[in-house]
Design a protein around this motif. Sequence first.
Motif, PDB file in Angstrom:
ATOM      1  N   PHE A  21       0.847  -1.191   0.000  1.00 52.97           N
ATOM      2  CA  PHE A  21       0.000   0.000   0.000  1.00 52.97           C
ATOM      3  C   PHE A  21       0.882   1.241   0.000  1.00 52.97           C
ATOM      4  O   PHE A  21       1.836   1.332   0.781  1.00 52.97           O
ATOM      5  N   GLU A  22       0.560   2.216  -0.856  1.00 52.42           N
ATOM      6  CA  GLU A  22       1.315   3.474  -0.888  1.00 52.42           C
ATOM      7  C   GLU A  22       0.671   4.469   0.082  1.00 52.42           C
ATOM      8  O   GLU A  22      -0.525   4.767  -0.038  1.00 52.42           O
ATOM      9  N   ILE A  23       1.469   4.953   1.008  1.00 49.69           N
ATOM     10  CA  ILE A  23       0.957   5.869   2.032  1.00 49.69           C
ATOM     11  C   ILE A  23       1.979   6.969   2.284  1.00 49.69           C
ATOM     12  O   ILE A  23       3.152   6.848   1.914  1.00 49.69           O
ATOM     13  N   GLY A  24       1.509   8.046   2.940  1.00 56.86           N
ATOM     14  CA  GLY A  24       2.378   9.148   3.322  1.00 56.86           C
ATOM     15  C   GLY A  24       2.357   9.349   4.821  1.00 56.86           C
ATOM     16  O   GLY A  24       1.937   8.465   5.587  1.00 56.86           O
ATOM     17  N   ALA A  25       2.812  10.516   5.255  1.00 57.98           N
ATOM     18  CA  ALA A  25       2.853  10.805   6.691  1.00 57.98           C
ATOM     19  C   ALA A  25       1.448  10.731   7.277  1.00 57.98           C
ATOM     20  O   ALA A  25       0.476  11.153   6.673  1.00 57.98           O
ATOM     21  N   GLY A  26       1.366  10.156   8.456  1.00 61.85           N
ATOM     22  CA  GLY A  26       0.070  10.035   9.107  1.00 61.85           C
ATOM     23  C   GLY A  26       0.067   8.944  10.145  1.00 61.85           C
ATOM     24  O   GLY A  26       1.078   8.289  10.425  1.00 61.85           O
ATOM     25  N   VAL A  27      -1.110   8.753  10.727  1.00 60.10           N
ATOM     26  CA  VAL A  27      -1.330   7.718  11.727  1.00 60.10           C
ATOM     27  C   VAL A  27      -2.377   6.768  11.172  1.00 60.10           C
ATOM     28  O   VAL A  27      -3.460   7.194  10.757  1.00 60.10           O
ATOM     29  N   TYR A  28      -2.088   5.467  11.189  1.00 54.05           N
ATOM     30  CA  TYR A  28      -2.953   4.461  10.597  1.00 54.05           C
ATOM     31  C   TYR A  28      -3.307   3.421  11.657  1.00 54.05           C
ATOM     32  O   TYR A  28      -2.570   2.450  11.876  1.00 54.05           O
ATOM     33  N   PRO A  29      -4.437   3.633  12.345  1.00 48.48           N
ATOM     34  CA  PRO A  29      -4.839   2.696  13.382  1.00 48.48           C
ATOM     35  C   PRO A  29      -5.605   1.506  12.800  1.00 48.48           C
ATOM     36  O   PRO A  29      -5.912   1.462  11.599  1.00 48.48           O
ATOM     37  N   GLY A  30      -5.926   0.534  13.655  1.00 53.49           N
ATOM     38  CA  GLY A  30      -6.814  -0.559  13.275  1.00 53.49           C
ATOM     39  C   GLY A  30      -6.175  -1.613  12.399  1.00 53.49           C
ATOM     40  O   GLY A  30      -6.885  -2.391  11.744  1.00 53.49           O
ATOM     41  N   LEU A  31      -4.844  -1.678  12.341  1.00 54.50           N
ATOM     42  CA  LEU A  31      -4.155  -2.698  11.545  1.00 54.50           C
ATOM     43  C   LEU A  31      -3.899  -3.942  12.393  1.00 54.50           C
ATOM     44  O   LEU A  31      -3.896  -3.892  13.619  1.00 54.50           O
ATOM     45  N   ARG A  32      -3.657  -5.067  11.701  1.00 56.35           N
ATOM     46  CA  ARG A  32      -3.413  -6.314  12.435  1.00 56.35           C
ATOM     47  C   ARG A  32      -2.569  -7.265  11.600  1.00 56.35           C
ATOM     48  O   ARG A  32      -2.757  -7.368  10.384  1.00 56.35           O
ATOM     49  N   ILE A  33      -1.656  -7.934  12.266  1.00 60.61           N
ATOM     50  CA  ILE A  33      -0.945  -9.058  11.676  1.00 60.61           C
ATOM     51  C   ILE A  33      -1.706 -10.315  12.103  1.00 60.61           C
ATOM     52  O   ILE A  33      -1.816 -10.611  13.308  1.00 60.61           O
ATOM     53  N   CYS A  34      -2.256 -11.014  11.117  1.00 56.20           N
ATOM     54  CA  CYS A  34      -3.020 -12.219  11.390  1.00 56.20           C
ATOM     55  C   CYS A  34      -2.129 -13.445  11.198  1.00 56.20           C
ATOM     56  O   CYS A  34      -0.920 -13.324  10.973  1.00 56.20           O
ATOM     57  N   ASN A  35      -2.687 -14.608  11.269  1.00 49.57           N
ATOM     58  CA  ASN A  35      -1.915 -15.851  11.224  1.00 49.57           C
ATOM     59  C   ASN A  35      -1.130 -15.963   9.921  1.00 49.57           C
ATOM     60  O   ASN A  35      -1.719 -16.019   8.840  1.00 49.57           O
ATOM     61  N   GLY A  36       0.204 -15.962  10.035  1.00 52.06           N
ATOM     62  CA  GLY A  36       1.059 -16.084   8.867  1.00 52.06           C
ATOM     63  C   GLY A  36       1.071 -14.873   7.969  1.00 52.06           C
ATOM     64  O   GLY A  36       1.568 -14.937   6.832  1.00 52.06           O
ATOM     65  N   ASP A  37       0.565 -13.747   8.427  1.00 47.83           N
ATOM     66  CA  ASP A  37       0.386 -12.550   7.614  1.00 47.83           C
ATOM     67  C   ASP A  37       1.662 -11.714   7.582  1.00 47.83           C
ATOM     68  O   ASP A  37       2.492 -11.769   8.489  1.00 47.83           O
ATOM     69  N   VAL A  38       1.806 -10.913   6.512  1.00 44.34           N
ATOM     70  CA  VAL A  38       2.852  -9.897   6.380  1.00 44.34           C
ATOM     71  C   VAL A  38       2.192  -8.670   5.765  1.00 44.34           C
ATOM     72  O   VAL A  38       1.367  -8.793   4.859  1.00 44.34           O
ATOM     73  N   ASP A  39       2.500  -7.479   6.275  1.00 44.15           N
ATOM     74  CA  ASP A  39       1.980  -6.235   5.700  1.00 44.15           C
ATOM     75  C   ASP A  39       3.137  -5.433   5.118  1.00 44.15           C
ATOM     76  O   ASP A  39       4.152  -5.193   5.808  1.00 44.15           O
ATOM     77  N   TRP A  40       2.974  -4.998   3.855  1.00 45.55           N
ATOM     78  CA  TRP A  40       3.972  -4.158   3.189  1.00 45.55           C
ATOM     79  C   TRP A  40       3.365  -2.775   2.910  1.00 45.55           C
ATOM     80  O   TRP A  40       2.198  -2.659   2.524  1.00 45.55           O
ATOM     81  N   PHE A  41       4.196  -1.759   3.056  1.00 45.05           N
ATOM     82  CA  PHE A  41       3.781  -0.382   2.794  1.00 45.05           C
ATOM     83  C   PHE A  41       4.878   0.324   1.997  1.00 45.05           C
ATOM     84  O   PHE A  41       6.073   0.174   2.302  1.00 45.05           O
ATOM     85  N   ARG A  42       4.465   1.082   0.979  1.00 39.66           N
ATOM     86  CA  ARG A  42       5.389   1.904   0.202  1.00 39.66           C
ATOM     87  C   ARG A  42       5.292   3.331   0.726  1.00 39.66           C
ATOM     88  O   ARG A  42       4.232   3.952   0.671  1.00 39.66           O
ATOM     89  N   ILE A  43       6.408   3.857   1.255  1.00 46.24           N
ATOM     90  CA  ILE A  43       6.447   5.208   1.832  1.00 46.24           C
ATOM     91  C   ILE A  43       6.912   6.156   0.741  1.00 46.24           C
ATOM     92  O   ILE A  43       8.025   6.043   0.235  1.00 46.24           O
ATOM     93  N   ARG A  44       6.055   7.101   0.383  1.00 45.47           N
ATOM     94  CA  ARG A  44       6.345   7.994  -0.736  1.00 45.47           C
ATOM     95  C   ARG A  44       7.605   8.811  -0.495  1.00 45.47           C
ATOM     96  O   ARG A  44       7.907   9.212   0.631  1.00 45.47           O
ATOM     97  N   ALA A  45       8.314   9.140  -1.580  1.00 45.67           N
ATOM     98  CA  ALA A  45       9.569   9.901  -1.489  1.00 45.67           C
ATOM     99  C   ALA A  45       9.335  11.311  -0.978  1.00 45.67           C
ATOM    100  O   ALA A  45      10.252  11.950  -0.468  1.00 45.67           O
ATOM    101  N   THR A  46       8.099  11.826  -1.108  1.00 51.19           N
ATOM    102  CA  THR A  46       7.821  13.169  -0.619  1.00 51.19           C
ATOM    103  C   THR A  46       7.807  13.242   0.899  1.00 51.19           C
ATOM    104  O   THR A  46       7.832  14.311   1.481  1.00 51.19           O
ATOM    105  N   THR A  47       7.746  12.076   1.537  1.00 53.88           N
ATOM    106  CA  THR A  47       7.788  12.047   2.995  1.00 53.88           C
ATOM    107  C   THR A  47       9.239  12.147   3.445  1.00 53.88           C
ATOM    108  O   THR A  47      10.038  11.285   3.116  1.00 53.88           O
ATOM    109  N   SER A  48       9.571  13.215   4.187  1.00 54.66           N
ATOM    110  CA  SER A  48      10.954  13.385   4.629  1.00 54.66           C
ATOM    111  C   SER A  48      11.320  12.291   5.616  1.00 54.66           C
ATOM    112  O   SER A  48      10.464  11.674   6.233  1.00 54.66           O
ATOM    113  N   GLY A  49      12.605  12.073   5.778  1.00 57.95           N
ATOM    114  CA  GLY A  49      13.105  10.912   6.486  1.00 57.95           C
ATOM    115  C   GLY A  49      12.907  10.920   7.974  1.00 57.95           C
ATOM    116  O   GLY A  49      13.883  10.953   8.727  1.00 57.95           O
ATOM    117  N   GLY A  50      11.692  10.899   8.443  1.00 58.08           N
ATOM    118  CA  GLY A  50      11.427  10.819   9.869  1.00 58.08           C
ATOM    119  C   GLY A  50      11.248   9.386  10.320  1.00 58.08           C
ATOM    120  O   GLY A  50      11.480   8.429   9.575  1.00 58.08           O
TER     121      GLY A  50
END
Length: 812
Positions: free
Chosen positions: A719-748
């Motif tokens: 999933f492509e996302i930027g700066a922010g807070v993303y609640p309500g996520l979960r790692i389920c059985n055998g799960d992996v979550d990937w996120f693409r952090i946009r280049a416009t987001t400074s290196g925090g």
Amino acid sequence: MTPAPTKLIAALALLVTMTFGVGCAGEEDDYGILGPLQQSQHALSSSGVGSPALSSSVEGARTEVWEVRNQWADTNTSEAREAGMAWGADSGLNWDEKYAAWVQSLEETSTFSGNRRTFRITTPQGKTLDVPALECAELALMMRSVFAAWYGLPFFLEAQDAAGTRVFLGHFGFRTATGRYKNTPEFRTRYNNYDHLSNSDALSSWPRDDQLRGRHLYNRRGHDDFNPFLDEDAGAGWYFDELLLNKRVGHFLLLLLPYFGSVHLADDANAYHAQPESLRAGDILLKRWQRRGIGHVMLVKDVQQRPEGRLAAELASGSMPRRQALWESQAASKMLFTNDQTGGEGENNDGEAFVNLGGGLKRFLVAEENAGRWRNRVLSSDVSNYIRWSRRSERASRPERFRTLLVTVSPDELREELLAIIDSKRDHLRSYPASCSARIARESAFEELYALCANHFDMSRDQVDSEYRLLEDYVFAELVYDESKTCCWNSTDATMFDIVMNYNLSRQEAASACLSPAVFKAQDGGYEVFADHAESMGVGDRWKPWSADESCPQAGTLNDVEETHGWTPYCEIAEALGDTAATDAPVVPDPYEPNNDMSSAHRLEAGTYSGASIGNNDEDWFTFEPPTGATVRFKVEFEHDNGDIDLQMFRGLEQIDQANGTRDEEEVRGTYEGTDPITVLVLGHESATNSYTISVTFEGGVDLGEPCDDNNETMDSAFEIGAGVYPGLRICNGDVDWFRIRATTSGGPLSIEFSHGEGNLDLELYRSSGELIDTSASNTDNETIESGAGVRYLKVFGRNGAMADYTLRIIE
């Protein structure tokens, strides 16, 4: 005006500064320290020189916090001649005078809650931060020690531990004559120092210490050192990480502030008694009304010269529970300078003379090296301002000398100031109804008000009480501190205040004649009458059991002891008070209290909520954590004829919407951008009271799908996302979550928040090429990685198949 009676304790925020920093006496803490640290038993000489302390060979030791490169007396060295934060080049000032100039220069601002004055701290790098939430002694100690660290000045305090060992905490670490004290840190080898960075480099990319950032000051029941102007989770460690390039100093402060307090500043081995005429910013005014543990420390914030050699002075102080320092007016400050409990004549309830308890105007000693040993002393240029302990009458005369030295305050100004103090103590009790120090301070202000009104307004005590008393003053009556277990109970809250007031109002309404109010205090060992009333109201689960939230020798008390009251009995003035007493508490406790300021805002999800109420001079704050980009709609419904309600919505500290119509409902809305929180203030128009129902809806925002069916299990499907807070996520059985952090987001920082007890989650950070950059795989709650610049891919997964809910935070 006649002097205030000597029994008075603080007329301002007189809250206990206990200096245990550990568990109860008899328990070792994480550093192996047993019990609280006591005064040193080492006096100053007649010329203001302290006893030799540690060998100067401790310089450069593994425990060292900062390196000494300047001396307090310097005026003509190359660094002393440079311009600084509050002085020009070639100022001719020594460093102690520069400390005073810095404190004097700090600019006024409003507290985070917006209703009182405080100040902002400026650093040598040009960074400016609002003052943090601290107890009273902690404020003075932090100010002095960070200034010493910034300019490489020697600094230490001394005390005596439970075994009688002389201990020292300062620029060289926490030590005794034989070496490192117990298991305290080796600061120089354990923590980083970034003082080598230029100001421009530091400000462009401020270095972080995540361990420091996550730490808090000691508190027996959770944390009360939050600084929401930085972040809702920002405790003292977070603040120190933002304030200091030398992270060792931040970790040092987390030892200094809990272990040292008012009792150690009363010790002449650490601070000396000063002449009133030498008063300057950075001094401390110390109130002590008991020998052990209890005191109030105020920082002299501002001193101005006035005609005929007189001075105008203003004080600032923290309190307990911790708060941002309140910067007091000249009128309020003069009342404190002239109070006998600042080392003047008079006695406490135990027959001890205040002058013998160590209070009064004090100034920090300066550390110097002499004959191969560190020692504290009065700066040579200040010896004429030093009052030796043996000069009892000279020390005791200072409150009266300040009465003449400080500018005169008009009776009208003084009355307004006293009424403001009384209101502030009532406000404190509405959130912490067991607070004995607030009760004492309120009655102290009333004693001052009685004397003022008798001398200048021809009013008797009965007339003052008829004009200014409320029922709640009688319900939360002053107690004898060391004979009342209620005074140790710091975890009471606004709902409990409402229950106690509702019980009293119900008793009065049901009686055929006026009843003496039921005082909130321990009777027969407990508080059953109020707990039973809470059950009868259907809110029994909101009544908390008594707990010793501070050192409590009186814990075994069965019946609390009330102070001898100087007020008019309630039933003699009840008719004159009219209905004002009945407006101070809602009929039914609001289940969302305490939420009387932005920092204590109650968090709501989307939905409908009933049972909220707004009391007289009350504020209700609410906050939310919707999906990033969502519009938050907040609506209240109420009977307008019963009292008009207004709304204000904020994004961070910026107001973004308001509603102040004249219908039976109000609504505000705003977009959550993922960083600054959305909060809503509910208040009664012109102090109106009413009950209301809340509706919260979230519309739109970033939808990351169902937590266990989110289709982002590979780098290609991130999933492509930027700066922010993303609640309500979960790692389920055998799960992996990937996120693409946009280049416009400074290196925090990129972080996930989760409970390790539910499941251990880890992070991996990759470049677009698939190259692994970094990992975060601890065995504690939460993980954090610094992203750096450019497109990044973040992988979140459970170790060994672990599953857990989490919130993802991406900070610019």
